[in-house]
Design a protein around this motif. Structure first.
Motif, PDB file in Angstrom:
ATOM      1  N   GLN B   2       0.836  -1.194   0.000  1.00 59.41           N
ATOM      2  CA  GLN B   2       0.000   0.000   0.000  1.00 59.41           C
ATOM      3  C   GLN B   2       0.878   1.253   0.000  1.00 59.41           C
ATOM      4  O   GLN B   2       1.998   1.242   0.533  1.00 59.41           O
ATOM      5  CB  GLN B   2      -0.893   0.034   1.241  1.00 59.41           C
ATOM      6  N   TYR B  25      -4.413   6.918  -3.002  1.00 55.94           N
ATOM      7  CA  TYR B  25      -3.802   5.746  -2.400  1.00 55.94           C
ATOM      8  C   TYR B  25      -3.678   4.651  -3.435  1.00 55.94           C
ATOM      9  O   TYR B  25      -4.322   4.668  -4.482  1.00 55.94           O
ATOM     10  CB  TYR B  25      -4.626   5.268  -1.204  1.00 55.94           C
ATOM     11  N   SER B  26      -2.827   3.707  -3.115  1.00 57.90           N
ATOM     12  CA  SER B  26      -2.638   2.536  -3.962  1.00 57.90           C
ATOM     13  C   SER B  26      -2.671   1.307  -3.075  1.00 57.90           C
ATOM     14  O   SER B  26      -1.985   1.259  -2.054  1.00 57.90           O
ATOM     15  CB  SER B  26      -1.294   2.628  -4.687  1.00 57.90           C
ATOM     16  N   SER B  27      -3.508   0.334  -3.461  1.00 56.39           N
ATOM     17  CA  SER B  27      -3.586  -0.892  -2.684  1.00 56.39           C
ATOM     18  C   SER B  27      -4.238  -1.979  -3.510  1.00 56.39           C
ATOM     19  O   SER B  27      -5.164  -1.708  -4.268  1.00 56.39           O
ATOM     20  CB  SER B  27      -4.389  -0.673  -1.403  1.00 56.39           C
ATOM     21  N   VAL B  31      -8.884  -1.131   1.740  1.00 55.82           N
ATOM     22  CA  VAL B  31      -8.194  -0.252   2.684  1.00 55.82           C
ATOM     23  C   VAL B  31      -9.199   0.507   3.544  1.00 55.82           C
ATOM     24  O   VAL B  31     -10.366   0.639   3.196  1.00 55.82           O
ATOM     25  CB  VAL B  31      -7.290   0.773   1.967  1.00 55.82           C
ATOM     26  N   THR B  72      -9.458   6.044  -6.569  1.00 54.82           N
ATOM     27  CA  THR B  72      -8.567   5.747  -5.427  1.00 54.82           C
ATOM     28  C   THR B  72      -8.147   7.035  -4.727  1.00 54.82           C
ATOM     29  O   THR B  72      -6.951   7.297  -4.511  1.00 54.82           O
ATOM     30  CB  THR B  72      -7.327   4.926  -5.854  1.00 54.82           C
ATOM     31  N   VAL B  95      -4.755  -1.561   6.580  1.00 53.32           N
ATOM     32  CA  VAL B  95      -5.363  -2.749   6.006  1.00 53.32           C
ATOM     33  C   VAL B  95      -5.461  -3.807   7.092  1.00 53.32           C
ATOM     34  O   VAL B  95      -4.821  -3.689   8.143  1.00 53.32           O
ATOM     35  CB  VAL B  95      -4.558  -3.292   4.807  1.00 53.32           C
TER      36      VAL B  95
END
Lengths: 114, 114
Positions: B2, B25-27, B31, B72, B95
């Motif tokens: 993440q 965000y990146s996941s 999240v 996101t 997470v």
């Protein structure tokens, strides 16, 4: 009720020395986490302890270690201090595990390495 | 893994004007999203959080953030800022994981102009 308390609030150390930072969680909280916040950056995860067991470790060298005591307080130890270890060290406590449990942060310990 | 990106390191805005602080965000997994505020020489305080349900969440002091899964993003907004809002704002994700760490963005400094 007292919040998360950290000691000392400030300290200055010389390169190569050792330092111990202390954290007392909110009463009833069983989880303690440590974060390093370098000036101008967001906090970076160092360790998490829950019920005295290490649950997670961030990308920090072995010079960093921690432990949690039976009363759930915690210590963060840093050996062989480097100038780059200068930062605000934050402790957070929560009553349990997981994103549903709010993390409460202390005021931090500002460490300066000269 | 993440990650969190705060697109602006500093945002100057006149008092009583609206403001938006951006966060992406990146996941690869679900999240939970948070905004924290850090006033000068203090620790972090939770401002608001998205765990589930309504994608628009509000704080008690007039801030709101909207979770946008397709983009996101989790941008923070306030329709009218006050001098007391001067602080650093951190977007963060958590997470469901063993180590329960909080991943922070680099922060956005909100500078209120008189």
């Amino acid at each position: 009720d007292a919040g998360v308390t950290q000691s000392p609030t400030h300290l200055i150390k010389t390169r190569g020395q050792h330092v111990t930072l202390r954290c007392s969680p909110i009463s009833g909280h069983k989880s303690v986490s440590w974060y390093q916040q370098v000036l101008g950056q967001g906090p970076q995860f160092i360790f998490q302890y829950y019920e005295k067991e290490e649950r997670g470790r961030g990308n920090f060298p072995d010079r960093f270690s921690a432990r949690q005591f039976p009363n759930y307080s915690s210590e963060l130890n840093v050996n062989a201090l480097l100038l780059g270890d200068s930062a605000l060290y934050l402790c957070a406590s929560s009553w349990g595990q997981g994103p549903m449990t709010e993390a409460f942060f202390g005021q931090g310990t500002r460490l300066t390495v000269v | 893994a993440q990650s969190v990106t705060q697109l602006d390191s500093q945002v100057p805005v006149f008092e009583e004007a609206p403001v938006e602080l951006r966060c992406n965000y990146s996941s690869s997994v679900s999240v939970y999203l948070f905004w924290y505020v850090q006033y000068p020489n203090q620790g972090l305080q939770l401002l608001l959080k998205y765990l589930s349900g309504s994608t628009l969440v509000e704080s008690i002091n007039g801030f709101e953030a909207e979770f946008n899964k397709s983009q996101t993003s989790f941008h923070l907004r306030k329709p009218s800022v006050h001098i007391s809002d001067t602080a650093e704002y951190f977007c963060a994700v958590r997470v469901m994981n063993r180590d329960d760490k909080i991943i922070f963005g680099k922060g956005t400094r909100l500078h209120i102009l008189p």
